[in-house]
Structure formats: C-alpha cells, structure tokens
Design a protein around this motif. Structure first.
Motif, PDB file in Angstrom:
ATOM      1  N   GLY A 158      -2.840 -10.748  10.666  1.00 47.97           N
ATOM      2  CA  GLY A 158      -3.817 -11.832  10.732  1.00 47.97           C
ATOM      3  C   GLY A 158      -3.152 -13.192  10.839  1.00 47.97           C
ATOM      4  N   ALA A 159      -2.054 -13.388  10.087  1.00 47.36           N
ATOM      5  CA  ALA A 159      -1.344 -14.665  10.137  1.00 47.36           C
ATOM      6  C   ALA A 159      -0.749 -14.912  11.517  1.00 47.36           C
ATOM      7  CB  ALA A 159      -0.247 -14.696   9.084  1.00 47.36           C
ATOM      8  N   LEU A 210       3.973  -6.187  20.228  1.00 49.27           N
ATOM      9  CA  LEU A 210       3.298  -4.982  19.749  1.00 49.27           C
ATOM     10  C   LEU A 210       1.796  -5.203  19.602  1.00 49.27           C
ATOM     11  CD1 LEU A 210       5.887  -4.151  16.933  1.00 49.27           C
ATOM     12  CD2 LEU A 210       5.867  -3.277  19.274  1.00 49.27           C
ATOM     13  N   ALA A 211       1.304  -6.296  20.187  1.00 48.68           N
ATOM     14  CA  ALA A 211      -0.107  -6.669  20.008  1.00 48.68           C
ATOM     15  C   ALA A 211      -1.066  -5.642  20.591  1.00 48.68           C
ATOM     16  CB  ALA A 211      -0.356  -8.039  20.641  1.00 48.68           C
ATOM     17  N   GLN A 212      -0.635  -4.919  21.624  1.00 48.41           N
ATOM     18  CA  GLN A 212      -1.517  -3.956  22.274  1.00 48.41           C
ATOM     19  C   GLN A 212      -1.357  -2.542  21.727  1.00 48.41           C
ATOM     20  OE1 GLN A 212      -3.789  -5.246  24.321  1.00 48.41           O
ATOM     21  NE2 GLN A 212      -2.786  -7.194  23.817  1.00 48.41           N
ATOM     22  N   ASP A 213      -0.455  -2.378  20.775  1.00 42.95           N
ATOM     23  CA  ASP A 213      -0.213  -1.042  20.213  1.00 42.95           C
ATOM     24  C   ASP A 213      -1.158  -0.743  19.065  1.00 42.95           C
ATOM     25  OD1 ASP A 213       2.404   0.174  21.422  1.00 42.95           O
ATOM     26  OD2 ASP A 213       2.856  -1.946  21.118  1.00 42.95           O
ATOM     27  N   GLY A 269      -0.923  -1.207  -1.518  1.00 39.45           N
ATOM     28  CA  GLY A 269      -0.668  -2.512  -0.934  1.00 39.45           C
ATOM     29  C   GLY A 269      -0.246  -2.512   0.518  1.00 39.45           C
ATOM     30  N   GLU A 270       0.054  -1.350   1.092  1.00 43.40           N
ATOM     31  CA  GLU A 270       0.635  -1.326   2.426  1.00 43.40           C
ATOM     32  C   GLU A 270      -0.337  -1.829   3.498  1.00 43.40           C
ATOM     33  OE1 GLU A 270       3.745   1.597   4.570  1.00 43.40           O
ATOM     34  OE2 GLU A 270       3.875   0.670   2.604  1.00 43.40           O
ATOM     35  N   TRP A 271      -1.578  -1.368   3.449  1.00 45.65           N
ATOM     36  CA  TRP A 271      -2.545  -1.802   4.450  1.00 45.65           C
ATOM     37  C   TRP A 271      -2.886  -3.276   4.258  1.00 45.65           C
ATOM     38  CZ3 TRP A 271      -4.409  -2.740   8.671  1.00 45.65           C
ATOM     39  CH2 TRP A 271      -5.741  -3.073   8.939  1.00 45.65           C
ATOM     40  N   ASP A 272      -3.047  -3.714   3.009  1.00 45.05           N
ATOM     41  CA  ASP A 272      -3.355  -5.119   2.756  1.00 45.05           C
ATOM     42  C   ASP A 272      -2.216  -6.021   3.229  1.00 45.05           C
ATOM     43  OD1 ASP A 272      -5.799  -4.530   1.620  1.00 45.05           O
ATOM     44  OD2 ASP A 272      -4.989  -4.351  -0.401  1.00 45.05           O
ATOM     45  N   GLY A 273      -0.965  -5.594   2.984  1.00 44.59           N
ATOM     46  CA  GLY A 273       0.174  -6.389   3.413  1.00 44.59           C
ATOM     47  C   GLY A 273       0.273  -6.486   4.920  1.00 44.59           C
ATOM     48  N   LEU A 274       0.065  -5.363   5.608  1.00 42.16           N
ATOM     49  CA  LEU A 274       0.122  -5.373   7.070  1.00 42.16           C
ATOM     50  C   LEU A 274      -1.004  -6.207   7.658  1.00 42.16           C
ATOM     51  CD1 LEU A 274       1.311  -4.370   9.743  1.00 42.16           C
ATOM     52  CD2 LEU A 274      -0.149  -2.339   9.526  1.00 42.16           C
ATOM     53  N   ARG A 275      -2.196  -6.051   7.108  1.00 43.66           N
ATOM     54  CA  ARG A 275      -3.343  -6.814   7.611  1.00 43.66           C
ATOM     55  C   ARG A 275      -3.107  -8.313   7.446  1.00 43.66           C
ATOM     56  NH1 ARG A 275      -8.917  -5.078   5.096  1.00 43.66           N
ATOM     57  NH2 ARG A 275      -7.703  -5.537   3.221  1.00 43.66           N
ATOM     58  N   ARG A 276      -2.503  -8.706   6.333  1.00 36.23           N
ATOM     59  CA  ARG A 276      -2.213 -10.122   6.095  1.00 36.23           C
ATOM     60  C   ARG A 276      -1.230 -10.666   7.144  1.00 36.23           C
ATOM     61  NH1 ARG A 276       2.006 -12.332   3.697  1.00 36.23           N
ATOM     62  NH2 ARG A 276       2.714 -10.311   2.901  1.00 36.23           N
ATOM     63  N   VAL A 277      -0.179  -9.908   7.413  1.00 34.97           N
ATOM     64  CA  VAL A 277       0.844 -10.363   8.359  1.00 34.97           C
ATOM     65  C   VAL A 277       0.288 -10.418   9.783  1.00 34.97           C
ATOM     66  CG1 VAL A 277       3.018  -9.681   9.454  1.00 34.97           C
ATOM     67  CG2 VAL A 277       2.800  -9.661   6.964  1.00 34.97           C
ATOM     68  N   GLY A 315      -2.244 -14.000  14.211  1.00 34.96           N
ATOM     69  CA  GLY A 315      -3.357 -14.070  15.150  1.00 34.96           C
ATOM     70  C   GLY A 315      -3.587 -12.786  15.917  1.00 34.96           C
ATOM     71  N   LEU A 316      -3.155 -11.659  15.328  1.00 37.42           N
ATOM     72  CA  LEU A 316      -3.278 -10.366  16.009  1.00 37.42           C
ATOM     73  C   LEU A 316      -4.324  -9.503  15.312  1.00 37.42           C
ATOM     74  CD1 LEU A 316       0.519  -9.530  16.529  1.00 37.42           C
ATOM     75  CD2 LEU A 316      -1.040 -10.716  18.092  1.00 37.42           C
ATOM     76  N   ASP A 317      -5.036  -8.742  16.103  1.00 33.86           N
ATOM     77  CA  ASP A 317      -6.037  -7.821  15.567  1.00 33.86           C
ATOM     78  C   ASP A 317      -5.963  -6.492  16.329  1.00 33.86           C
ATOM     79  OD1 ASP A 317      -8.135  -6.796  14.085  1.00 33.86           O
ATOM     80  OD2 ASP A 317      -9.678  -7.684  15.373  1.00 33.86           O
ATOM     81  N   PRO A 318      -4.834  -5.782  16.221  1.00 31.95           N
ATOM     82  CA  PRO A 318      -4.665  -4.542  16.974  1.00 31.95           C
ATOM     83  C   PRO A 318      -5.451  -3.405  16.342  1.00 31.95           C
ATOM     84  CG  PRO A 318      -2.792  -4.869  15.550  1.00 31.95           C
ATOM     85  CD  PRO A 318      -3.648  -6.093  15.403  1.00 31.95           C
ATOM     86  N   PRO A 319      -5.694  -2.327  17.088  1.00 25.86           N
ATOM     87  CA  PRO A 319      -6.339  -1.162  16.494  1.00 25.86           C
ATOM     88  C   PRO A 319      -5.427  -0.547  15.441  1.00 25.86           C
ATOM     89  CG  PRO A 319      -5.539  -0.662  18.703  1.00 25.86           C
ATOM     90  CD  PRO A 319      -5.395  -2.139  18.525  1.00 25.86           C
ATOM     91  N   VAL A 320      -6.024   0.010  14.404  1.00 25.07           N
ATOM     92  CA  VAL A 320      -5.267   0.571  13.281  1.00 25.07           C
ATOM     93  C   VAL A 320      -5.640   2.035  13.094  1.00 25.07           C
ATOM     94  CG1 VAL A 320      -4.877   0.461  10.791  1.00 25.07           C
ATOM     95  CG2 VAL A 320      -5.044  -1.651  12.117  1.00 25.07           C
ATOM     96  N   LEU A 321      -4.641   2.864  12.859  1.00 28.24           N
ATOM     97  CA  LEU A 321      -4.831   4.283  12.594  1.00 28.24           C
ATOM     98  C   LEU A 321      -4.440   4.547  11.154  1.00 28.24           C
ATOM     99  CD1 LEU A 321      -5.218   7.290  13.480  1.00 28.24           C
ATOM    100  CD2 LEU A 321      -2.781   7.262  14.093  1.00 28.24           C
ATOM    101  N   HIS A 322      -5.377   5.019  10.346  1.00 26.34           N
ATOM    102  CA  HIS A 322      -5.079   5.379   8.963  1.00 26.34           C
ATOM    103  C   HIS A 322      -4.641   6.837   8.928  1.00 26.34           C
ATOM    104  CE1 HIS A 322      -7.745   1.986   7.088  1.00 26.34           C
ATOM    105  NE2 HIS A 322      -6.634   1.545   7.656  1.00 26.34           N
TER     106      HIS A 322
END
Length: 317
Positions: A216-217, A193-196, A206-214, A219-226
């Motif tokens: 990042g761990a 799902l790295a390209q999604d 906590g939802e965005w912080d939790g997702l960002r942590r996972v 090694g993924l930095d996909p685009p995010v839609l809030h």
C-alpha cells in the motif's frame, strides 16, 4: 450442551488469531467444523461472543468477559497435562524443550545444542505462529522459543518471559520463477512485481498485514493468493505467483531469490525463555547457526557484504 475445556480452547484460539481460518489451522480442524462449534457454543450461552466481518473475528464485550475467565482455565489445564506427562516420562536427566517458527538455522541450532549439552533430552516443536509458541512457553510447555516479529506488527509477549534479540532487522527477500523478468537483476524493484500475484500464508502472525502495509505504501494493489508456502512454492516455480521469503532460503533450480530495493519488508528475530531458563548458551549456539546459514545463502551473503546490516550475530561477514 455443557462447555468443555476444548470449547474454551477454541474460543481462545479464535481471539488470538482474529480469524476462524487461522484458528482452525492452529487447532488442527476444518474451518466449517470450527464455525459450527462456535455457533453451538454461542447458542449454549445464548449470546454472540464474536463479531464477524471483513477484518476477521473480534470478541464482543460479552466475549471478552468470557475469555477473561476462559484463559486461566485453558492455561491451567495445559500446564497440568504438560507437567504430568513430563513427570511420567522423566528419566532423571536434564531436558530442554525448544519451540521455533520456520528457520533454516533450526537444524544447526539443534545440532549445536546437542553437542554442547550432552545427556540433555532436547525436544522440538515447530509452529507457524509465534504467538502460539510464546503462549506455550508461558504455559510451561516449552523452555525456549525462537520466533520472528514482522515489522509493524509487534508480538503480544506474555508477562514473565525473558527475551533477547538475535537479528534486529532481517530483510525479507522475494522468491520468483527462475525465468521471471525481474530475476535478471540482482536487486528487484517492487514496481517490477506490480502485475504479479503475491502468495502469503495468513496463518503466519503479522505476515499478511506487513505485506499489505508495504504494498500500500508503494501504491500497489496486486492480486493476493492466501496459501501455505509449501503449496505456494509450486505456483511460484511455475510463474503463477511471487512471495516474500527468508533471505536464508536455500537455492532451487526452478526459483530465484532476490532482495528488494530499499528492503521494505523485514522481521526481527528473537529468542524467548521461560523464567529461570538460562539464555546465554542457547543464544550463542543459535547465533552461530544463523550466521552459518546466512553466509551460506549467496543472495544474503552478497547483501551483507554490500553493506546490509542484519544484527548482532552478523557483525562480521
């Protein structure tokens, strides 16, 4: 301009959420309106109460001092209004005021409570913010709150509340379009799902912080839609995004729900009660309702029967 309770309530909401966007949603106003209101409050006091940055809004030293005086006033006024309304509406019968974050177990829980507590007036409040619900219980406006705590982002629980764990670690699955390549697998790798684009609701504590942590761990930095999940669902079905979701999520013809390899995303489900409110019966009914929807969701049922462990109410599947 003289400060009013609504101004103090706005300051508390900004401090609690750490974001003008989240606070505006909580208060039911637009973000530009809240930004203007904060500017007027600061102008009236002659000092900056919050520092704004990329990580959100944080109280300045003076802001913390103002908040320490504002919170008791806001809570006192909230309790006064709630208790007065309750006294005016009281019919002489027992009442139970229930709060909850989003959960498919909620309808079954309410049904069981009404059946098990005949004659009790059961009121419901649903909110995306666990912190708001817990503060509402502490303020005397709710008796119970069923909330979730994102792993790695502990909740700030007000003093005096009593809690019980319903599910120690509920895995968060991922929802995607039915024709997404990863949907062909029963278990999805994060790397698939790295390209999604990932959709996440920043108003959920906590939802965005939790997702960002996972991410990042991994090694993924996909685009995010809030976006709120109601809006995101349409984009997910079209293949425009993927999103974390509860494992109890119901089936849809245009979407697929799959567990993630290793269950990197998880939440803890908790029931909190006000002092003096019995928890045993509400907890037992909630556990039964949760178990029903968990075993009714095919992906979650397969996960449990494959050896997944969620919590006390799921000991037998």
């Amino acid at each position: 301009m003289e400060l009013e309770v609504r101004h103090l309530r706005a300051l508390c909401a900004i401090a609690d959420t750490g974001s003008l966007h989240k606070a505006a949603r909580q208060l039911g106003v637009s973000q530009p309106s809240l930004t203007t209101q904060l500017r007027r409050i600061e102008n009236a006091l002659g000092a900056e109460l919050f520092s704004r940055g990329r990580t959100g809004c944080h109280p300045t030293p003076l802001g913390r001092a103002v908040l320490s005086r504002a919170r008791p006033l806001v809570d006192g006024m909230t309790a006064l209004i709630s208790e007065t309304r309750a006294a005016a509406a009281r019919t002489g019968g027992p009442a139970l005021r229930v709060g909850s974050t989003a959960s498919r177990a909620l309808p079954g829980w309410l049904r069981r409570l009404r059946q098990g507590l005949p004659g009790t007036d059961i009121a419901l409040r649903v909110d995306v913010s666990a912190h708001v619900l817990l503060r509402t219980v502490a303020a005397g406006q709710l008796d119970l709150a069923f909330v979730h705590e994102v792993e790695g982002c502990p909740l700030r629980v007000p003093d005096g509340l009593r809690g019980r764990v319903l599910v120690e670690r509920e895995p968060q699955f991922v929802s995607m379009a039915r024709d997404h390549p990863a949907a062909a697998h029963e278990v999805v790798e994060l790397a698939d799902l790295a390209q999604d684009r990932w959709a996440v609701d920043p108003a959920v504590d906590g939802e965005w912080d939790g997702l960002r942590r996972v991410l990042g761990a991994a090694g993924l930095d996909p685009p995010v839609l809030h976006a709120d999940y109601h809006t995101a669902a349409s984009l997910i079905a079209l293949g425009e995004a993927v999103a974390p979701c509860q494992p109890t999520s119901g089936p849809r013809e245009d979407m697929a729900v799959r567990p993630l390899r290793g269950d990197p995303l998880a939440v803890r489900l908790l029931l909190y009660g006000a002092p003096g409110v019995p928890l045993d019966r509400p907890y037992a009914e909630l556990a039964a309702a949760y178990r029903e929807v968990a075993l009714g969701a095919a992906p979650y049922r397969r996960w449990l029967r494959a050896g997944g462990t969620a919590g006390p109410c799921m000991m037998t599947v």
